[in-house]
Design a protein around this motif. Sequence first.
Motif, mmCIF file in Angstrom:
data_model
loop_
_atom_site.group_PDB
_atom_site.id
_atom_site.type_symbol
_atom_site.label_atom_id
_atom_site.label_comp_id
_atom_site.label_asym_id
_atom_site.label_seq_id
_atom_site.Cartn_x
_atom_site.Cartn_y
_atom_site.Cartn_z
ATOM 1 N N GLU A 79 -31.248 39.940 -69.771
ATOM 2 C CA GLU A 79 -30.106 40.041 -70.679
ATOM 3 C C GLU A 79 -29.968 41.465 -71.229
ATOM 4 O O GLU A 79 -28.863 42.011 -71.299
ATOM 5 C CB GLU A 79 -30.269 39.066 -71.839
ATOM 6 N N LEU A 80 -31.079 42.066 -71.590
ATOM 7 C CA LEU A 80 -31.073 43.432 -72.091
ATOM 8 C C LEU A 80 -30.544 44.396 -71.038
ATOM 9 O O LEU A 80 -29.701 45.254 -71.327
ATOM 10 C CB LEU A 80 -32.483 43.815 -72.525
ATOM 11 N N GLN A 81 -30.997 44.230 -69.802
ATOM 12 C CA GLN A 81 -30.527 45.083 -68.712
ATOM 13 C C GLN A 81 -29.025 44.912 -68.497
ATOM 14 O O GLN A 81 -28.302 45.888 -68.303
ATOM 15 C CB GLN A 81 -31.293 44.753 -67.421
ATOM 16 N N GLU A 82 -28.527 43.686 -68.556
ATOM 17 C CA GLU A 82 -27.100 43.429 -68.378
ATOM 18 C C GLU A 82 -26.287 44.064 -69.499
ATOM 19 O O GLU A 82 -25.222 44.630 -69.251
ATOM 20 C CB GLU A 82 -26.839 41.921 -68.324
ATOM 21 N N ARG A 83 -26.790 43.988 -70.727
ATOM 22 C CA ARG A 83 -26.082 44.599 -71.860
ATOM 23 C C ARG A 83 -26.008 46.115 -71.708
ATOM 24 O O ARG A 83 -24.980 46.737 -71.985
ATOM 25 C CB ARG A 83 -26.762 44.236 -73.172
#
Length: 90
Positions: A79-83
């Motif tokens: 999720e962090l990478q996608e954000r």
Amino acid sequence: MSYLKRIIYNCKQATFLIDKKATSRLSFREMIELRIHLYGCSFCRIYKKQSRMINEMVQELFRSSMERDVKLDENFKNELQERIEAELNK
């Protein structure tokens, strides 16, 4: 090289000032130098945006870890990478 050219072409100093601004106040001169540099340097504008986003995410992580025991699981990392990628692609 003139003083103005040294400001315009000095990305190392600009990134230093961006990082300094995240932790303390810049002097009036430093603020002006940074604004002048950022006006003409898209790379440092991207760096500033990334730096701000990373700082906000780290602060959010620390706040939430203080409230509960947080561990970085694979879902959170994804999720962090996608954000990060979504912000960079704006």
